[in-house]
Motif scaffolding. Structure first.
Motif: not given
Length: 91
Positions: A63-69
Motif C-alpha cells: 500500500n505504499r505510494w509511488f510516482h509512475d515515473q
C-alpha cells in the motif's frame, strides 16, 4: 560523566529478521518522510522529472505510494490487470 545523555534502552532480538525490523523502526522514527504525501521511491512530493501531470501508483501488496515515473510504469502497463507490486515487494 554527567555531561553525557542517558543511553536509550536497546532491547531487541538478534536474529537477522529482528535486527532488520529494529533498523527500520529506528530509521522511521528519525525520518521526516511523510508516507501519506511523499513517493516511497524518491521520498519527494513531486516527481523528479517535470511532466504534464503527476500520476501516483499504489502497490497492491504494501500500500505504499509511488510516482509512475519513479517505478517506470506507464498507463498501458497499469491497465493490463497485473497486480501492481513495487520493487520492495518483488524482492
Amino acid at each position: 560523566m554527567k555531561a553525557f545523555p542517558k543511553l536509550p534502552n536497546m532491547e531487541f532480538g538478534t536474529t537477522p529478521k529482528e535486527m532488520a525490523q529494529e533498523r527500520t523502526a529506528l530509521v522511521l522514527q528519525a525520518s521526516v518522510f511523510d508516507a501519506e504525501n511523499d513517493c516511497s521511491m524518491c521520498s519527494k512530493r513531486n516527481p523528479p522529472c517535470p511532466g504534464p501531470s503527476i500520476k501516483w501508483i499504489q502497490c497492491d501488496s504494501c500500500n505504499r505510494w509511488f510516482h509512475d515515473q519513479c517505478v517506470q510504469r506507464d498507463t498501458p502497463q497499469l491497465e493490463d490487470g497485473d497486480p501492481r507490486e513495487c520493487c520492495f515487494c518483488k524482492a
